[in-house]
Structures are given as structure tokens and as C-alpha cells.
Design an enzyme around this catalytic site. Structure first.
Site, PDB file in Angstrom:
ATOM      1  N   LYS A  58       0.790  -1.158   0.098  1.00 47.43           N
ATOM      2  CA  LYS A  58       0.060   0.035  -0.088  1.00 47.43           C
ATOM      3  C   LYS A  58       1.098   1.377  -0.210  1.00 47.43           C
ATOM      4  CE  LYS A  58      -3.880   2.201   2.368  1.00 47.43           C
ATOM      5  NZ  LYS A  58      -3.383   3.544   2.088  1.00 47.43           N
ATOM      6  N   PHE A 130      -2.032   0.539 -10.490  1.00 46.04           N
ATOM      7  CA  PHE A 130      -2.521  -0.747  -9.829  1.00 46.04           C
ATOM      8  C   PHE A 130      -3.637  -1.075 -10.625  1.00 46.04           C
ATOM      9  CE2 PHE A 130      -3.577   2.398  -6.565  1.00 46.04           C
ATOM     10  CZ  PHE A 130      -4.742   2.649  -6.769  1.00 46.04           C
ATOM     11  N   ARG A 200     -17.312   0.735  -2.451  1.00 37.07           N
ATOM     12  CA  ARG A 200     -16.433   0.060  -1.332  1.00 37.07           C
ATOM     13  C   ARG A 200     -16.995  -1.408  -0.793  1.00 37.07           C
ATOM     14  NH1 ARG A 200     -13.087   2.639   1.934  1.00 37.07           N
ATOM     15  NH2 ARG A 200     -14.074   4.825   1.424  1.00 37.07           N
ATOM     16  N   LYS A 206      -7.486  -3.278   2.546  1.00 33.56           N
ATOM     17  CA  LYS A 206      -6.382  -2.658   3.076  1.00 33.56           C
ATOM     18  C   LYS A 206      -5.934  -3.325   4.281  1.00 33.56           C
ATOM     19  CE  LYS A 206      -8.910   1.035   5.053  1.00 33.56           C
ATOM     20  NZ  LYS A 206      -9.094   2.628   4.857  1.00 33.56           N
TER      21      LYS A 206
END
Length: 289
Positions: A58, A130, A200, A206
Site C-alpha cells: 500500500k 495498480f 467499497r 487494506k
């Protein structure tokens, strides 16, 4: 009426009357109308089928979205980069992170925020790509397309984010620990079978060593002792209306020039107390649209 200074404080600001006045001055948060439709991440939780996911670092930078013509922030604001930085980029959407390296978040933010491009500052920036939002295939297919596209650009500052497979939680935790020791922020997990959707959900996760969230600045509370004459803490409000004080994690310069009333800040914390207040909450940075 003259608005009171937000960088110098007097004891009377602690009174309820002064606090009410500050609340009245708080401007609303307005989202940009042209914000790109981004895929957003949930937090990792044990029990997910790790074999279905790709794992990557990340990157601690500024989310960047290339719509085929313009480079935008996640909030839709144009990024003023030097012409050479985006020269030759394809006429297809690319989703990534404008990154200056581990531990250089402030450099990335100050570079991206400038209204005129600082050529020397951009020389140390990279666009870590990404995803390809408009590709249409699942992430496994988009990843293969990305591996072909990025080398064809022959642009060293545009790089495809490395994605690997991990089969068990213990190995994932070891990777997280290694990345954090090296100055990284954490990990991202992307479900291989997922389509790119502006949602989402658990298709994107994450994983960090701490939790973080955003809150709106409601008031600046005056400092005491060595912080006399500076901001001592922020009174912030979460999206669900919970208010609490955020008093640690600030540099002296940030205490002299605190985040503006009405702005959003990101804070880190370790769980919630029984009343719902974040435990060990600490300021991280101003939220980047």
C-alpha cells in the site's frame, strides 16, 4: 465582523460562547462534481479466502486517476504536473498512486498540490499504477493487460505495482511486518475475479498495523504549557456525529498552522472504547481529496 485568528489563541476561546462562534464559522465540505468513479477498499478481516487475492504494497502517496487525457486526484481536482510527466500516456484510464517513496508522503502532497508544476519536485515522483478501470475484464485479466501496457510506455516514472499471491495469514502478516519495518504503510489485497466497480466492498482490502479514519475539524482548542499560543488539540467530528479531541501526532509547525475549520483530517487509532471514542487517537495528516 472580523473573523478571529486561528493561529493565536486566548483563554476565552475555551468558553462555550467562543466554541459556538467557531462552529458557526465552520464551512461545509463540498465534494467535487467531477470526482472519478474509484474502487474503494474495506479493511482486511481474518477468514477471507486468501488464495483468491493478489497482494501488493500500500503506497503512501496521493491517489491519482488518469482519465485518458487528464491527471486527477480522487476528489476530481486537476493535478498540475509538468508536460513531460504525462507525455505519451495512453488514451485509457489508469488508477494508481502518485508516490515519492517510503516516508515521503509530505513531499508527494506538496508536489501534487502546487498550482504551478515544480519541475525539480516532480523528478522524484512516480505514478504507481495498480488498475485499468475501463478495461472491462476481471482483475486477473486487467493485471495481465497492465503488465503489457506499462513497459510499452517506456517511461521510468510510470510503474506497474507488483502483485503477488499469498496462501496463508501467517505469511501475509510476515510480509506486512517487513513492509512496515522498511517504512511502508501496509498492504492491499485485490480479488482476482472482481470487476472494477466504483464501490467499497471486499473486492479490495487494506491491511495495516493500525486503523485509521477521517473526521471534520470543528474547532481549534488552545494549547497550554509549551504549547501556549499554539493549537493544543483539534475538536473533530466523525461522519456519524461523534465528537472527540485529537491532541497528539502534530508537529510544532502544524500546531502553529493547524488544519482549517471544516477540513477533513485522517487519524490513526487502536479500537474503540465502550462509548465509541477512538482509543489512542493520533493525527496523521490532512485528508487528501
Amino acid at each position: 465582523m472580523k473573523q478571529p485568528s486561528i493561529t493565536r489563541f486566548k483563554p476565552r476561546l475555551c468558553t462555550a460562547l467562543a466554541l459556538s462562534f467557531l462552529l458557526a464559522l465552520t464551512p461545509p465540505i463540498v465534494a467535487a462534481d467531477n470526482a472519478p468513479p474509484l474502487m474503494l477498499a474495506n479493511s482486511y478481516h481474518p477468514g477471507i479466502p486468501l488464495t483468491e487475492y493478489w497482494v501488493s504494497e500500500k503506497y503512501d502517496g496521493v491517489r491519482g486517476y488518469w482519465d485518458g487525457k487528464r491527471l486527477l486526484t480522487r476528489g476530481g481536482q486537476p493535478v498540475i504536473a509538468p508536460p513531460w510527466f504525462t507525455a505519451g500516456w495512453p488514451a485509457i484510464a489508469m488508477d494508481g498512486e502518485l508516490w515519492a517513496g517510503r516516508g515521503r508522503f509530505n513531499h508527494a502532497v506538496s508536489t501534487v498540490r502546487r498550482e504551478t508544476a515544480d519541475d525539480s519536485a516532480w523528478r522524484s515522483m512516480r505514478f504507481m499504477v495498480f488498475d485499468l478501470p475501463a478495461h472491462g475484464g476481471n482483475f486477473n485479466q486487467r493485471l495481465q493487460a497492465l503488465k503489457t501496457l506499462i513497459p510499452s510506455l517506456k517511461t521510468p516514472w510510470v510503474q506497474a505495482v507488483e502483485q503477488i499471491k499469498i496462501s496463508d495469514h501467517a505469511t501475509l502478516q510476515r510480509m506486512l511486518d517487513r513492509i512496515v519495518r522498511q517504512g511502508g504503510e501496509g498492504l492491499m489485497l485485490h480479488r482476482g475475479a472482481s470487476l472494477y466497480q466504483a464501490l467499497r466492498n471486499d473486492d479490495l482490502l487494506k491491511l495495516k498495523t493500525h486503523e485509521d479514519a477521517e473526521a471534520r475539524v470543528i474547532a481549534h482548542l488552545p494549547g497550554k504549557g509549551k504549547y501556549q499560543g499554539m493549537m493544543g488539540a483539534l475538536l473533530v467530528e466523525t461522519p456519524d456525529g461523534l465528537r472527540f479531541k485529537l491532541g497528539t501526532g502534530f508537529s510544532d509547525d502544524q500546531r502553529r498552522h493547524p488544519p482549517a475549520l471544516g477540513s477533513l483530517v485522517t487519524y490513526r487509532f487502536r479500537g474503540l472504547n465502550p462509548g465509541g471514542i477512538p482509543r489512542f487517537a493520533s493525527f496523521m495528516r490532512e485528508y487528501q481529496q
